[in-house]
Design a protein around this motif. Sequence first.
Motif: not given
Lengths: 164, 148
Positions: A4-13, A93-105
């Motif tokens: 699961v790639y998670r961010c603020y509004g799941r619209a971009h990153s 452990y079967d659901v990997v949550m990855v935060d993408t917000l930290g990568t964007i400017n």
Amino acid sequence: MKIVYRCYGRAHSSVVASAIHLGRLRPDKKPTYSELCNLKFFDATERWDIGIPTFMGKDDMGREVFTLGLGNQRPLGQTALESLAEVLGCSMYDVVMVDTLGTINWSSRIGGFLSRALKLVPIGRPLVASGIRGSFGRLASLVEGVKRELERIDKEESHLRYRR
Amino acid sequence: MHIVYHCRDGLINSPLAAGIHLGLLDPAHVPSEGELRALPFYGRSNHVRGRLYPAGTDEKGNNVYTLGRSNAAPFVIKLLSTAVPALFDRDDVLVFFDCDVPGGGLLSSIKCLGRNRKMSYGWAVKLASCEYFRLVQVVQNVRTGLYS
């Protein structure tokens, strides 16, 4: 396993990260404005989509890839999901949550706010696309890191199965 | 089925509602301070918002939980309801019931003062009792809706 790639509004990153993961964008080549805008769900979600996991596809190893927006409730959402897993007797452990917000400017953040919250799409979308292009390297490295880690886990698990 | 009683902080109203639902509290009279203190899930100091706390199992075999969800009730309900099939591949049904009564935010904050011992516990209980019969009504509606 689900990623699961998670961010603020799941619209971009998170959408771009999932596209890299699924091979829809090459990690070594910065996407063009039109390539970004043609991605499914890119800059196309609404406020009520926050909190709903969206299936994006299966990767080459058959793992399901999702995107999820947690808005400004990230710790609450994370706790709720972990607690739900416990209640259902499932493993987080079967659901990997990855935060993408930290990568964007900041350009992506401001552009995303203009486009999604204020509906100023003609100003916000080019700004967010340019911001994503600027932070594409970081997003690609994040996804590559996730894939490497998943491969390592898979190898360890198959090794354990073999030993059993 | 998983029955989730939720309120802002998950400390007072939802544990009371769960206690009424499970028959641990008499709906006919306001519980005493001792009865409230005896509730295992009432006013716990290490409470984490967003976490589902199991309160027990009712006579129909349904699990009852309490949940503190800040001011983000629609978000948490949506997240948990959609995550069950999407992320955990399960078909469990979660039903959510709001235990916050109108104007309860202020009362809830005052009650938290009681929890933090900045105010007498007895006063916090008295404030909780203002809402008790409204909570009884909430639980009765829930039980009528689910079991009749």
